[in-house]
Design a protein around this motif. Structure first.
Motif, PDB file in Angstrom:
ATOM      1  N   ARG A  57      -4.776  13.486 -11.883  1.00  9.22           N
ATOM      2  CA  ARG A  57      -5.481  14.535 -11.146  1.00  9.22           C
ATOM      3  C   ARG A  57      -5.646  14.138  -9.685  1.00  9.22           C
ATOM      4  N   GLN A  58      -5.575  15.189  -8.844  1.00 14.32           N
ATOM      5  CA  GLN A  58      -5.759  14.905  -7.425  1.00 14.32           C
ATOM      6  C   GLN A  58      -7.208  14.492  -7.154  1.00 14.32           C
ATOM      7  N   LYS A  59      -7.379  13.693  -6.135  1.00 14.10           N
ATOM      8  CA  LYS A  59      -8.692  13.173  -5.772  1.00 14.10           C
ATOM      9  C   LYS A  59      -9.564  14.299  -5.242  1.00 14.10           C
ATOM     10  N   GLN A  60     -10.758  14.471  -5.841  1.00  9.97           N
ATOM     11  CA  GLN A  60     -11.667  15.541  -5.448  1.00  9.97           C
ATOM     12  C   GLN A  60     -12.812  14.977  -4.606  1.00  9.97           C
ATOM     13  N   PRO A  61     -13.342  15.795  -3.679  1.00  8.91           N
ATOM     14  CA  PRO A  61     -14.511  15.339  -2.902  1.00  8.91           C
ATOM     15  C   PRO A  61     -15.731  15.237  -3.797  1.00  8.91           C
ATOM     16  N   ARG A  87       1.439   7.155  -6.557  1.00  7.09           N
ATOM     17  CA  ARG A  87       0.346   8.064  -6.873  1.00  7.09           C
ATOM     18  C   ARG A  87       0.760   9.522  -6.651  1.00  7.09           C
ATOM     19  N   ARG A  88       1.457   9.777  -5.550  1.00  6.89           N
ATOM     20  CA  ARG A  88       1.897  11.146  -5.281  1.00  6.89           C
ATOM     21  C   ARG A  88       2.872  11.649  -6.360  1.00  6.89           C
ATOM     22  N   ALA A  89       3.762  10.765  -6.793  1.00  5.73           N
ATOM     23  CA  ALA A  89       4.713  11.153  -7.841  1.00  5.73           C
ATOM     24  C   ALA A  89       3.983  11.506  -9.126  1.00  5.73           C
ATOM     25  N   LEU A  90       2.969  10.723  -9.486  1.00  5.04           N
ATOM     26  CA  LEU A  90       2.207  11.002 -10.696  1.00  5.04           C
ATOM     27  C   LEU A  90       1.417  12.298 -10.565  1.00  5.04           C
ATOM     28  N   GLU A  91       0.887  12.571  -9.348  1.00  7.10           N
ATOM     29  CA  GLU A  91       0.161  13.821  -9.137  1.00  7.10           C
ATOM     30  C   GLU A  91       1.084  15.026  -9.273  1.00  7.10           C
ATOM     31  N   HIS A 145       0.827  -1.195   0.000  1.00 13.25           N
ATOM     32  CA  HIS A 145       0.000   0.000   0.000  1.00 13.25           C
ATOM     33  C   HIS A 145       0.873   1.262   0.000  1.00 13.25           C
ATOM     34  N   ARG A 146       1.974   1.234   0.754  1.00 10.52           N
ATOM     35  CA  ARG A 146       2.852   2.401   0.809  1.00 10.52           C
ATOM     36  C   ARG A 146       3.479   2.687  -0.557  1.00 10.52           C
ATOM     37  N   ARG A 147       3.870   1.636  -1.271  1.00 10.90           N
ATOM     38  CA  ARG A 147       4.430   1.834  -2.607  1.00 10.90           C
ATOM     39  C   ARG A 147       3.393   2.443  -3.547  1.00 10.90           C
ATOM     40  N   PHE A 148       2.143   2.001  -3.413  1.00  5.92           N
ATOM     41  CA  PHE A 148       1.065   2.544  -4.242  1.00  5.92           C
ATOM     42  C   PHE A 148       0.852   4.026  -3.958  1.00  5.92           C
ATOM     43  N   VAL A 149       0.879   4.407  -2.655  1.00  7.66           N
ATOM     44  CA  VAL A 149       0.673   5.814  -2.297  1.00  7.66           C
ATOM     45  C   VAL A 149       1.808   6.672  -2.835  1.00  7.66           C
ATOM     46  N   ARG A 150       3.069   6.209  -2.702  1.00  7.76           N
ATOM     47  CA  ARG A 150       4.213   6.981  -3.212  1.00  7.76           C
ATOM     48  C   ARG A 150       4.144   7.151  -4.724  1.00  7.76           C
TER      49      ARG A 150
END
Length: 301
Positions: free
Chosen positions: A44-48, A34-38, A27-32
């Motif tokens: 695109r960043q996740k919107q409410p 995603r942040r790099a791609l953002e 999960h941590r690798r996935f989050v890192r």
């Protein structure tokens, strides 16, 4: 010249501690990633979630501190939900499927007046659909008794010593019969002894139903006695012995006879309502004798 004091520390600077991200390694690798791609703009960043047009966003209700939780209310069919009772109505029947407003009556009479030829009420019994006794009392006639008719009525002198006065018994009985379907055999004799007229639409006279006669093998245009109908259709012997009739036994037998043709009879009356007026010369002899007269025409089936 003032002295210059320097506080120099030669210790290696402390490295900032890295906060460990929640989740497992995958999960941590996935989050890192995603942040790099953002950061590169590739994602695109996740919107409410956006509320639909014309509708205000729903605000979460805060729970008051100390408020007691209400128990869950049933909301199924026939139950009372949070917005009030269900519209489903309960059936008007007693436990076991017995109709709530149906009784059978039988009365025993004694003779008053000249020669004891005038019939007067001396006992009245009322039973429910299942044969349960609703009312059973001896009644003291207003006039002196000349003939107790013990052979048929089962009434003796001592039965009427502490009996209920006729006026009181009449009030008690009519209170029970009010608004109910009343079953009886030659029931007009019972009503006559009570000095009462029951609505014809709420009266079921087993001495005036040809369907019962057909089922018992009797002619349709004959008023057959209760004893013979009970013997043929119920396989019961009633009114035996020399002690006289039992009005409770007769009322129960009448109710059982009614049940034999209940469905067909009620269907016929629904399609062919009877007039309220009683035709002349149609009353059979007292006691259910075989007196000819016009009877209710009912076709089987």
């Amino acid at each position: 010249m003032a002295d210059l004091l320097l506080n120099v520390s030669f210790a290696a600077p402390a490295r900032p501690r890295r906060t460990r991200e929640a989740g497992n390694a995958k999960h941590r690798r996935f989050v890192r990633r995603r942040r790099a791609l953002e950061q590169r703009g590739a994602l695109r960043q996740k919107q409410p979630p956006v509320a639909p047009p014309g509708r205000k966003p729903r605000r979460a209700r805060r729970k008051r501190v100390g408020a007691a939780e209400s128990p869950e209310e049933p909301t199924g069919p026939g139950s009372a939900g949070p917005r009030g009772p269900s519209r489903a109505k309960a059936a008007t029947k007693r436990p076991g499927g017995a109709p709530a407003k149906l009784v059978a009556i039988d009365c025993e009479m004694v003779g008053t007046g000249p020669g004891g030829r005038t019939s007067a009420l001396a006992r009245c019994s009322i039973v429910g659909y299942g044969g349960d006794v609703v009312y059973d009392r001896y009644v003291r006639p207003a006039e002196p008794v000349v003939d107790y008719r013990t052979r048929w009525s089962g009434i003796r002198r001592h039965h009427l010593v502490n009996a209920v006065p006729f006026g009181q018994a009449q009030r008690e009985i009519l209170r029970i019969l009010a608004g109910k379907i009343v079953v009886g055999h030659a029931v007009f004799n019972d009503f006559k002894a009570l000095k009462y007229f029951h609505p014809k639409a709420l009266t079921r006279d087993t001495s005036r139903i040809p369907l019962l006669n057909r089922k018992g093998g009797f002619p349709e245009n004959v008023a057959v006695s209760l004893k013979r109908l009970a013997k043929e259709l119920l396989h019961k012997d009633i009114q035996v012995g020399k002690s006289g009739h039992s009005s409770v036994e007769d009322a129960r037998a009448t109710m059982e006879l009614y049940k034999v043709v209940e469905a067909e009879w009620e269907q016929h009356l629904k399609l062919n309502p009877e007039p309220e007026l009683q035709p002349r010369g149609s009353e059979p002899a007292e006691g259910g004798g075989e007196n000819r007269g016009p009877l209710l025409s009912l076709r089987e089936g």
